[in-house]
Design an enzyme around this catalytic site. Structure first.
Site, mmCIF file in Angstrom:
data_model
loop_
_atom_site.group_PDB
_atom_site.id
_atom_site.type_symbol
_atom_site.label_atom_id
_atom_site.label_comp_id
_atom_site.label_asym_id
_atom_site.label_seq_id
_atom_site.Cartn_x
_atom_site.Cartn_y
_atom_site.Cartn_z
ATOM 1 C CG ASN A 182 7.253 1.692 2.734
ATOM 2 O OD1 ASN A 182 7.276 2.923 2.818
ATOM 3 N ND2 ASN A 182 6.114 1.011 2.628
ATOM 4 N NE ARG B 126 -2.163 -0.861 3.741
ATOM 5 C CZ ARG B 126 -2.734 -0.450 4.872
ATOM 6 N NH1 ARG B 126 -4.013 -0.109 4.874
ATOM 7 N NH2 ARG B 126 -2.042 -0.382 5.995
ATOM 8 C CE1 TYR C 222 5.927 7.040 11.928
ATOM 9 C CE2 TYR C 222 6.305 9.417 11.873
ATOM 10 C CZ TYR C 222 6.141 8.206 11.216
ATOM 11 O OH TYR C 222 6.201 8.156 9.838
ATOM 12 C CB ILE D 219 3.123 10.806 1.451
ATOM 13 C CG1 ILE D 219 4.574 11.300 1.604
ATOM 14 C CG2 ILE D 219 2.917 10.175 0.083
ATOM 15 C CD1 ILE D 219 5.018 12.323 0.587
#
Length: 257
Positions: free
Chosen positions: A100, A25, A165, A198
Site C-alpha cells: 500500500n 494512515r 504517478y 478516497i
C-alpha cells in the site's frame, strides 16, 4: 482396550501474519485494523509517520489483537529484506503482503524532473517489486500466500498532470498480472486493487471544489472511504477468493468503467 473419541467443534484456525506497507494512515491503517480484527498478526510498516504507526498499534493491541510497527523505506531493498526478517522472527513466515505504500504528485508533464520521475517510480513501483520479491521467497517455502498490490484508478485510465504517478500505478497492474502467472504454481495468489478518490491524507491537499467535482464525476456521487478498500483487501486475502488471482478490482464508485 477402550478408546476415547474427542470431537472438536468450532476449532480456531492458526493465526496468520500480514505485512501492510504504508500501514499507519489512510487505506493502510484501515487495512491493518481490519486484518488484526480478523485474526492476523500485523506488521504495520511506515517510513515517516512514526507517531501514527505507534498510535495505531496501541489501538489494535488495546482491543486484544496483535500488531508490531516497523520503519522501512520500501524503495530500499536492504531495508525491505530486514523488514521480512523482522516479520519472521516476530510472528513467523508471512501469509499476506499488502503493498500500500506510495507517494503522489501533480505536475505538468513538461515540468516533471528526472528526480520527480525517479522518486515516483522508486516508491510506487520499485517498492512493490522489492516487497514482492522479499516476501515471495518465504511464501514459496510454505507453498501458500497472498499478495495484494494497491494501484489506482489512474493506473487504469491515466490522469492528466499525473503522468509519472499514472505510469507507476499502471506498472503495478502489469507486475501483478505477470507475478500471478509465475507464483500461481507455488500456491500464491497475486491481486491488485485500483482505488478511486478516497478520503485520505493523500487527497487532503485537494480543494473542496476539486473534491466536489470528483465526487460529481463518480457515478455513486461521493468519494470513497478507506474502510471500503480495506474490505476488499480482506476479501481477496480470504479463502472466499481462493480461485481469484491476477485480477485488478476497481474500488472507485464507477469512476472508470
Amino acid at each position: 482396550m477402550k478408546y476415547v473419541i474427542i470431537i472438536l467443534q468450532g476449532v480456531i484456525p492458526m493465526t496468520k501474519t500480514a505485512i501492510v506497507t504504508g500501514g499507519s494512515r489512510g487505506i493502510g491503517a484501515a487495512t491493518s485494523s481490519l486484518l488484526a480484527a480478523n485474526g492476523y498478526n500485523v506488521i504495520i510498516n511506515y517510513n515517516a509517520s512514526a507517531d501514527a504507526a505507534i498510535a495505531l498499534k496501541a489501538d489494535i493491541v488495546s482491543k486484544g489483537f496483535n500488531a508490531e510497527v516497523y520503519k522501512c523505506d520500501v524503495s530500499d531493498s536492504d531495508e525491505v529484506n530486514s523488514m521480512l526478517e523482522f516479520c519472521v522472527s516476530t510472528f513467523g513466515l508471512p501469509d499476506l503482503l499488502v503493498n500500500n505504500a506510495g507517494i503522489a504528485g501533480q505536475k505538468l508533464f513538461t515540468d516533471i524532473t528526472d528526480s520527480d520521475w525517479s522518486r515516483m517510480l522508486s516508491v510506487d513501483l520499485t517498492g512493490v517489486f522489492n516487497c514482492c520479491r522479499a516476501a515471495s521467497k518465504y511464501m514459496i517455502k510454505k507453498h501458500t500466500g497472498s499478495i495484494i498490490n494497491i494501484s489506482s484508478m489512474w493506473g487504469v485510465g491515466g490522469a492528466s498532470c499525473e503522468v509519472h504517478y499514472s505510469a507507476a500505478k499502471a506498472g503495478v497492474i502489469g507486475l501483478t498480472k505477470a507475478l500471478a502467472k509465475e507464483l500461481g504454481p507455488s500456491g500464491i495468489r497475486v491481486n491488485c486493487i485500483a482505488p478511486g478518490v478516497i478520503d485520505t491524507d493523500m487527497n487532503s491537499k485537494l480543494s473542496e471544489a476539486d473534491i466536489a467535482g470528483l465526487a460529481d464525476a463518480t457515478p455513486l456521487c461521493r468519494i470513497g472511504k478507506p474502510s471500503e478498500v480495506a474490505a476488499v483487501v480482506e476479501f481477496l486475502a480470504s479463502d472466499k477468493a481462493s480461485f481469484i488471482t491476477g485480477q485488478t478490482i476497481s474500488v472507485d464508485g464507477g469512476f472508470i468503467i
